[in-house]
Structures are given as C-alpha cells and as structure tokens.
Design an enzyme around this catalytic site. Structure first.
Site, PDB file in Angstrom:
ATOM      1  N   HIS A 132       0.786  -1.242   0.002  1.00 57.69           N
ATOM      2  CA  HIS A 132      -0.123  -0.077   0.003  1.00 57.69           C
ATOM      3  C   HIS A 132       0.860   1.204  -0.053  1.00 57.69           C
ATOM      4  O   HIS A 132       2.025   1.255   0.277  1.00 57.69           O
ATOM      5  CB  HIS A 132      -0.808   0.053   1.208  1.00 57.69           C
ATOM      6  CG  HIS A 132      -2.203  -0.756   1.146  1.00 57.69           C
ATOM      7  ND1 HIS A 132      -2.172  -2.212   1.336  1.00 57.69           N
ATOM      8  CD2 HIS A 132      -3.290  -0.606   0.434  1.00 57.69           C
ATOM      9  CE1 HIS A 132      -3.616  -2.427   1.056  1.00 57.69           C
ATOM     10  NE2 HIS A 132      -3.984  -1.626   0.583  1.00 57.69           N
TER      11      HIS A 132
ATOM     12  N   LYS B  22      -0.917   4.966   4.717  1.00 54.62           N
ATOM     13  CA  LYS B  22      -1.848   4.156   5.224  1.00 54.62           C
ATOM     14  C   LYS B  22      -1.301   3.749   6.883  1.00 54.62           C
ATOM     15  O   LYS B  22       0.106   3.427   6.724  1.00 54.62           O
ATOM     16  CB  LYS B  22      -1.934   2.891   4.299  1.00 54.62           C
ATOM     17  CG  LYS B  22      -2.762   1.780   4.913  1.00 54.62           C
ATOM     18  CD  LYS B  22      -3.085   0.655   4.007  1.00 54.62           C
ATOM     19  CE  LYS B  22      -4.199  -0.111   4.519  1.00 54.62           C
ATOM     20  NZ  LYS B  22      -5.485   0.554   4.882  1.00 54.62           N
TER      21      LYS B  22
END
Length: 233
Positions: A131, A135
């Site tokens: 990600h 995040k």
C-alpha cells in the site's frame, strides 16, 4: 439518496464525485465528529476517516438511527459494540475492509482455493500486501480479511501474524511504497512450484464505487452486513 460523507480526504472526495454522478445528493462533507445539526438529515452515512475516530463517528450516527457504510480499518476490536448499537437503534451497519467489487470476488476465490489446498501440506502459505506510505494500519484490513478466509477454511491455521508464516500462524508481509492504491497476493509455495492469486487496484475509484453501491443496497434494511451480502446475498 441524501448522503453524508464523514471523513473527507482522498476517498471522501472520490466518493463524492461517483455518488453525484449516480444522481445522489451530498448533504454534508465532514472531517469532524458528526452531530445531527451538521449531518443535515441524510438517508445514509459513508464513513472513511481514521482508526482513532471511526468508532465515535459510527456510534454517533447509529444512535440517530442513520445507516452507516464504513470503510475505515484498524478499529475492529470495537466492531461488536457497533453492531450492538445498530441493533439497539433499529438501523443498519455495513463494514467493508475493501469495497472494491473485484476484491470481494477475490475474497471468494481465496476461500475456495484455501479449501482446495488444506490437505496439501507440502505447500507453505504466505500473504503479501503493498500500500501507499500514508496508510496508517498494517497489515491492511483487506489482508486480514484474506487471512481470516484462509483460517476459516484451513484447520492447520489458528491465527495470523506479521512477517513469515510459522507453524499455525499465517504470515502477512506488509509493504509500504509511494502511491500504491493496493496490491494483495496469496502464495502457495512448494519445493517444485508456486501457485499465486493476486488482486491489483489501479486507482481508488473501485473502492469508492463499491461504497456507493453498498449505500444504495442498504436502503430500507436493518441489521449488520458485509459486502458479501451486497454481492451474493
């Protein structure tokens, strides 16, 4: 529908555009804890905020008997309490670790493969998620959902853990790179070959569309739901 967006960051803005394009009205766009005055009487709340504030945001809306669609991850120890509040207020709550229609099909594929592989001990199972660096939780909620799907279908595992698979602990590698919307892979490796299933998101638009579809679906319903109910229910 009249939709209130609680959490108006990147995801909130994309949801705004998709919901508007589908003919819905955005009645509030909030980055603060919602109150009845600033929510502006919505038919549904879509909540994409931060783990630290998600529970209070959801609780406040459910206590006003407003249905909530939630895509915030990292707060799930409080999910049973949220489900109790939804039931007590005769409203509805839908949580999704990932609202992408493709990812939810991937969840189903993952569980089927786990069932097929459960008696093949020569294969070692490993998960990987990649990600964007912004995040905040690791592993991702989607990776946890994938791990839970494997654990449910493979009695050799009892829990998941970060890093390498070890004994009955299913491993998840969590990698953070610049501007990656989300990639999830499940590997089954033996000494002679490897089986891999993988989902790669190209943008956040798929997550946003799924959240709006969930909001459309939940109208007139009471109870606690998942995207599985929306797609296969």
């Amino acid at each position: 529908m009249k939709i209130a967006l609680v959490g108006y960051g990147k995801m909130g803005k994309i949801i705004d555009g998709i919901a508007t394009s589908r003919g819905h009205e955005i009645v509030s766009r909030l980055n603060e804890t919602p109150t009845s005055e600033i929510l502006n009487d919505p038919d549904v709340v879509i909540e994409f905020s931060n783990p630290e504030v998600a529970f209070q945001n959801i609780k406040t809306c459910l206590e006003q008997s407003i249905p909530v669609i939630c895509g915030t991850t990292g707060w799930l120890t409080q999910k049973p309490e949220v489900e109790r509040i939804a039931a007590a207020n005769n409203t509805s709550f839908l949580y999704g670790s990932n609202f992408s229609l493709g990812v939810n099909l991937f969840f189903a594929l993952n569980e089927k493969l786990a069932d097929l592989m459960k008696n093949l001990g020569e294969y070692n199972v490993q998960l990987e998620e990649i990600h964007h660096t912004h995040k905040k939780d690791a592993p991702s909620g989607t990776a946890i959902s994938l791990a839970e799907g494997i654990i449910k279908n493979n009695p050799n595992f009892s829990a998941w853990k970060l890093e390498e698979t070890a004994e009955d602990q299913l491993g998840i590698f969590a990698i953070r790179e610049d501007e990656v919307p989300g990639t999830h892979s499940v590997f089954y490796r033996s000494d002679v070959d490897e089986i891999e299933i993988k989902h790669t998101a190209f943008s956040r638009d798929g997550f946003a569309l799924g959240a709006v579809i969930a909001a459309e679906w939940i109208q007139g319903k009471t109870g606690n739901f998942t995207m599985n109910d929306v797609l296969f229910g």
